[in-house]
Design a protein around this motif. Structure first.
Motif, PDB file in Angstrom:
ATOM      1  N   ILE A  72       0.910  -1.286   0.162  1.00 55.82           N
ATOM      2  CA  ILE A  72       0.052   0.039   0.044  1.00 55.82           C
ATOM      3  C   ILE A  72       0.901   1.138   0.119  1.00 55.82           C
ATOM      4  O   ILE A  72       1.986   1.406   0.985  1.00 55.82           O
ATOM      5  N   VAL A  73       0.767   2.048  -0.896  1.00 57.55           N
ATOM      6  CA  VAL A  73       1.501   3.347  -1.125  1.00 57.55           C
ATOM      7  C   VAL A  73       0.558   4.500  -0.749  1.00 57.55           C
ATOM      8  O   VAL A  73      -0.299   4.805  -1.465  1.00 57.55           O
ATOM      9  N   VAL A  74       1.329   5.283   0.121  1.00 60.36           N
ATOM     10  CA  VAL A  74       0.486   6.637   0.605  1.00 60.36           C
ATOM     11  C   VAL A  74       1.275   7.854  -0.040  1.00 60.36           C
ATOM     12  O   VAL A  74       2.243   8.170   0.228  1.00 60.36           O
ATOM     13  N   THR A  75       0.506   8.328  -1.005  1.00 61.32           N
ATOM     14  CA  THR A  75       1.186   9.534  -1.710  1.00 61.32           C
ATOM     15  C   THR A  75       0.342  10.618  -2.381  1.00 61.32           C
ATOM     16  O   THR A  75      -0.707   9.925  -2.807  1.00 61.32           O
ATOM     17  N   GLY A  88       0.938  -3.264  -9.349  1.00 64.79           N
ATOM     18  CA  GLY A  88       0.293  -4.291  -8.648  1.00 64.79           C
ATOM     19  C   GLY A  88       0.015  -3.754  -7.206  1.00 64.79           C
ATOM     20  O   GLY A  88      -0.648  -4.497  -6.384  1.00 64.79           O
ATOM     21  N   ALA A  89       0.421  -2.565  -6.860  1.00 59.91           N
ATOM     22  CA  ALA A  89       0.173  -2.037  -5.413  1.00 59.91           C
ATOM     23  C   ALA A  89      -1.033  -1.539  -5.396  1.00 59.91           C
ATOM     24  O   ALA A  89      -1.480  -0.869  -6.576  1.00 59.91           O
ATOM     25  N   SER A  90      -1.392  -1.220  -4.045  1.00 62.09           N
ATOM     26  CA  SER A  90      -2.602  -0.388  -3.860  1.00 62.09           C
ATOM     27  C   SER A  90      -2.063   1.012  -3.757  1.00 62.09           C
ATOM     28  O   SER A  90      -0.844   1.102  -2.972  1.00 62.09           O
ATOM     29  N   ALA A  91      -2.471   2.159  -4.023  1.00 62.00           N
ATOM     30  CA  ALA A  91      -2.000   3.495  -3.705  1.00 62.00           C
ATOM     31  C   ALA A  91      -3.397   4.204  -3.237  1.00 62.00           C
ATOM     32  O   ALA A  91      -4.435   4.241  -3.925  1.00 62.00           O
ATOM     33  N   LEU A  92      -2.869   4.985  -2.176  1.00 60.30           N
ATOM     34  CA  LEU A  92      -3.856   5.977  -1.549  1.00 60.30           C
ATOM     35  C   LEU A  92      -3.360   7.356  -1.363  1.00 60.30           C
ATOM     36  O   LEU A  92      -2.327   7.548  -1.159  1.00 60.30           O
ATOM     37  N   PRO A  94      -3.628  11.107   0.547  1.00 59.89           N
ATOM     38  CA  PRO A  94      -3.695  11.237   1.943  1.00 59.89           C
ATOM     39  C   PRO A  94      -5.116  12.025   2.348  1.00 59.89           C
ATOM     40  O   PRO A  94      -5.561  11.820   3.191  1.00 59.89           O
ATOM     41  N   THR A  95      -5.828  11.970   1.218  1.00 60.74           N
ATOM     42  CA  THR A  95      -7.203  12.477   1.365  1.00 60.74           C
ATOM     43  C   THR A  95      -8.334  11.069   1.535  1.00 60.74           C
ATOM     44  O   THR A  95      -9.614  11.209   1.532  1.00 60.74           O
ATOM     45  N   GLY A  96      -7.666  10.166   1.333  1.00 63.03           N
ATOM     46  CA  GLY A  96      -8.080   8.649   1.297  1.00 63.03           C
ATOM     47  C   GLY A  96      -8.685   8.239   0.026  1.00 63.03           C
ATOM     48  O   GLY A  96      -9.278   7.181  -0.330  1.00 63.03           O
ATOM     49  N   LYS A  97      -8.445   8.824  -1.197  1.00 62.01           N
ATOM     50  CA  LYS A  97      -8.721   8.605  -2.456  1.00 62.01           C
ATOM     51  C   LYS A  97      -7.758   7.426  -2.886  1.00 62.01           C
ATOM     52  O   LYS A  97      -6.796   7.690  -3.026  1.00 62.01           O
ATOM     53  N   PRO A  98      -8.564   6.275  -3.333  1.00 64.29           N
ATOM     54  CA  PRO A  98      -7.751   5.453  -4.019  1.00 64.29           C
ATOM     55  C   PRO A  98      -7.152   5.569  -5.284  1.00 64.29           C
ATOM     56  O   PRO A  98      -8.259   6.074  -5.999  1.00 64.29           O
ATOM     57  N   PHE A  99      -6.135   5.129  -5.838  1.00 66.20           N
ATOM     58  CA  PHE A  99      -5.783   5.394  -6.878  1.00 66.20           C
ATOM     59  C   PHE A  99      -5.822   3.958  -7.693  1.00 66.20           C
ATOM     60  O   PHE A  99      -5.543   2.855  -7.117  1.00 66.20           O
ATOM     61  N   THR A 100      -6.700   3.721  -8.692  1.00 65.50           N
ATOM     62  CA  THR A 100      -6.902   2.538  -9.410  1.00 65.50           C
ATOM     63  C   THR A 100      -6.539   2.488 -10.923  1.00 65.50           C
ATOM     64  O   THR A 100      -6.240   3.643 -11.367  1.00 65.50           O
ATOM     65  N   ASP A 101      -6.328   1.389 -11.530  1.00 70.90           N
ATOM     66  CA  ASP A 101      -6.254   1.439 -12.932  1.00 70.90           C
ATOM     67  C   ASP A 101      -7.060   2.264 -13.718  1.00 70.90           C
ATOM     68  O   ASP A 101      -6.643   3.135 -14.546  1.00 70.90           O
ATOM     69  N   ARG A 135      -8.563  13.456   6.699  1.00 69.27           N
ATOM     70  CA  ARG A 135      -7.915  12.628   7.646  1.00 69.27           C
ATOM     71  C   ARG A 135      -8.799  11.339   8.101  1.00 69.27           C
ATOM     72  O   ARG A 135      -8.149  10.050   7.943  1.00 69.27           O
ATOM     73  N   SER A 136     -10.226  11.776   8.343  1.00 70.64           N
ATOM     74  CA  SER A 136     -10.995  10.391   8.468  1.00 70.64           C
ATOM     75  C   SER A 136     -11.191   9.789   7.272  1.00 70.64           C
ATOM     76  O   SER A 136     -11.225   8.632   7.463  1.00 70.64           O
ATOM     77  N   ALA A 137     -11.584  10.167   6.256  1.00 74.06           N
ATOM     78  CA  ALA A 137     -11.436   9.509   5.000  1.00 74.06           C
ATOM     79  C   ALA A 137     -10.225   8.600   4.522  1.00 74.06           C
ATOM     80  O   ALA A 137     -10.294   7.656   4.238  1.00 74.06           O
ATOM     81  N   PHE A 138      -9.117   9.126   5.063  1.00 74.66           N
ATOM     82  CA  PHE A 138      -7.892   8.447   4.701  1.00 74.66           C
ATOM     83  C   PHE A 138      -7.867   7.106   5.722  1.00 74.66           C
ATOM     84  O   PHE A 138      -7.617   6.118   5.237  1.00 74.66           O
TER      85      PHE A 138
END
Length: 155
Positions: A72-75, A88-92, A94-101, A135-138
């Protein structure tokens, strides 16, 4: 067998390091805090500070070379998130928004458009201030990402 879950924090200007540590402690996960300058991190055996050179994208390169399934990458860095998702990693964010393909291409295009508009002087402000809601969403998004990867480990 799935690789162990590991969290990588793109630590320069990351506002959710403490929240990441709390979630990692709850699940017993290893955290790499990657920056190009010294940062204070808690003295825990599962938190590892990584100081890279100050060359352009050194922290991003270090993370991208190691991120893959189980990571999981936080960036907030969209190009880094794109590289990690492709690996193939998960990425988020700091506002909690996931990055996807599906979302990273649009995020890259938006980032490039905004950069062009700033350079042309059309936009002079930066992003909105980081809020307690962000912060809560993250925290919720990181917890969901860990749970998803833990289910994959058991599969």
């Amino acid at each position: 067998m799935a690789p162990p879950i590991t969290i990588f924090i793109d630590a320069d200007a990351c506002p959710v390091k403490d929240e990441t540590y709390r979630v990692a402690a709850r699940y017993g996960l290893h955290v790499y805090v990657v920056a190009n300058a010294f940062l204070n991190v808690p003295r825990e055996p599962w938190i590892e500070r990584v100081i890279v050179s100050d060359s352009f994208d050194a922290a991003d390169d270090w993370i991208a070379e190691r991120a893959g399934p189980g990571a999981i990458v936080v960036t907030a860095d969209v190009p880094l998130a794109s590289r990690c998702v492709k690996a193939g990693a998960s990425a988020l964010s700091p506002t909690g928004k996931p990055f996807t393909d599906a979302s990273v291409g649009l995020a890259l295009a938006t980032r490039n458009l905004m950069q062009d508009l700033r350079e042309a002087g059309a936009i002079t402000g930066g992003p909105k201030p980081f809020s307690p809601k962000d912060r809560s969403a993250f925290l919720g998004a990181l917890d969901r990402a860990v749970m998803r990867l833990r289910r994959a480990e058991g599969a």
